[in-house]
Design an enzyme around this catalytic site. Structure first.
Site, PDB file in Angstrom:
ATOM      1  N   ILE A 176       0.824  -1.213   0.000  1.00  0.00           N
ATOM      2  CA  ILE A 176       0.000   0.000   0.000  1.00  0.00           C
ATOM      3  C   ILE A 176       0.857   1.261   0.000  1.00  0.00           C
ATOM      4  O   ILE A 176       0.477   2.291  -0.566  1.00  0.00           O
ATOM      5  CB  ILE A 176      -0.999   0.000   1.187  1.00  0.00           C
ATOM      6  N   GLY A 219       2.050   3.420  -3.163  1.00  0.00           N
ATOM      7  CA  GLY A 219       1.203   4.436  -3.766  1.00  0.00           C
ATOM      8  C   GLY A 219       0.606   5.419  -2.781  1.00  0.00           C
ATOM      9  O   GLY A 219      -0.001   6.409  -3.178  1.00  0.00           O
ATOM     10  N   HIS A 220       0.760   5.171  -1.475  1.00  0.00           N
ATOM     11  CA  HIS A 220       0.121   6.035  -0.466  1.00  0.00           C
ATOM     12  C   HIS A 220       1.101   6.343   0.647  1.00  0.00           C
ATOM     13  O   HIS A 220       1.010   5.748   1.709  1.00  0.00           O
ATOM     14  CB  HIS A 220      -1.104   5.324   0.093  1.00  0.00           C
ATOM     15  N   PHE A 221       1.959   7.162   0.588  1.00  0.00           N
ATOM     16  CA  PHE A 221       2.406   8.003  -0.503  1.00  0.00           C
ATOM     17  C   PHE A 221       3.887   7.758  -0.653  1.00  0.00           C
ATOM     18  O   PHE A 221       4.577   7.678   0.353  1.00  0.00           O
ATOM     19  CB  PHE A 221       2.151   9.474  -0.195  1.00  0.00           C
ATOM     20  N   VAL A 261       1.769   6.829   4.587  1.00  0.00           N
ATOM     21  CA  VAL A 261       0.654   7.049   5.505  1.00  0.00           C
ATOM     22  C   VAL A 261      -0.343   5.921   5.281  1.00  0.00           C
ATOM     23  O   VAL A 261      -0.768   5.679   4.146  1.00  0.00           O
ATOM     24  CB  VAL A 261      -0.026   8.417   5.247  1.00  0.00           C
TER      25      VAL A 261
END
Length: 136
Positions: free
Chosen positions: A44, A47-49, A54
């Site tokens: 995750i 892409g976040h971030f 986060v």
């Protein structure tokens, strides 16, 4: 303590969407405690971030719902959200950390169960919500 194989025996979720690693308590009064260990290698965070990881609040809520499913789900059933009330996000969650889930049943009407869920890291509340859960 119940490991990831136990978790997988109770709910149909699988990686990458299985958000509970271990169950630490199943109480007699309709409560459960579980956790997920987060690391920067978790997909995750690509892409976040990128460069500023986060953990998404929506995944904290999903982790609470999965924890409720472990407590409540009958074999071979699929858990479903029936509602989310009073969701609040209090702290940013960054890896590495252990995200702990505390869920307790607060009501039941027909096949809908109402639970209160709190997600926390090192004792700090990160998210809380009242969830309505059901199953197919």
């Amino acid at each position: 303590m119940k490991d990831k194989e136990y978790v997988k025996s109770k709910i149909p979720h699988r990686d990458p969407f299985l958000l509970v690693d271990c169950v630490t308590l199943i109480g007699d009064s309709g409560e459960i405690k579980a956790y997920r260990d987060l690391s920067e290698e978790d997909p995750i965070f690509r892409g976040h971030f990128p460069g500023n990881p986060v953990y998404p609040g929506v995944l904290m809520i999903e982790g609470l719902a999965q924890t409720a499913g472990i407590l409540l789900l009958e074999p071979k059933k699929t858990p479903l959200f029936a509602g989310i009330e009073h969701a609040r996000f209090k702290e940013i969650v960054r890896p590495p950390c252990r995200l702990e889930y505390n869920v307790r049943v607060i009501g039941k009407k027909m096949n809908i169960v109402k639970v209160e869920g709190i997600a926390h890291v090192e004792g700090k509340i990160c998210a809380r919500a009242t969830l309505l859960v059901s199953s197919l």
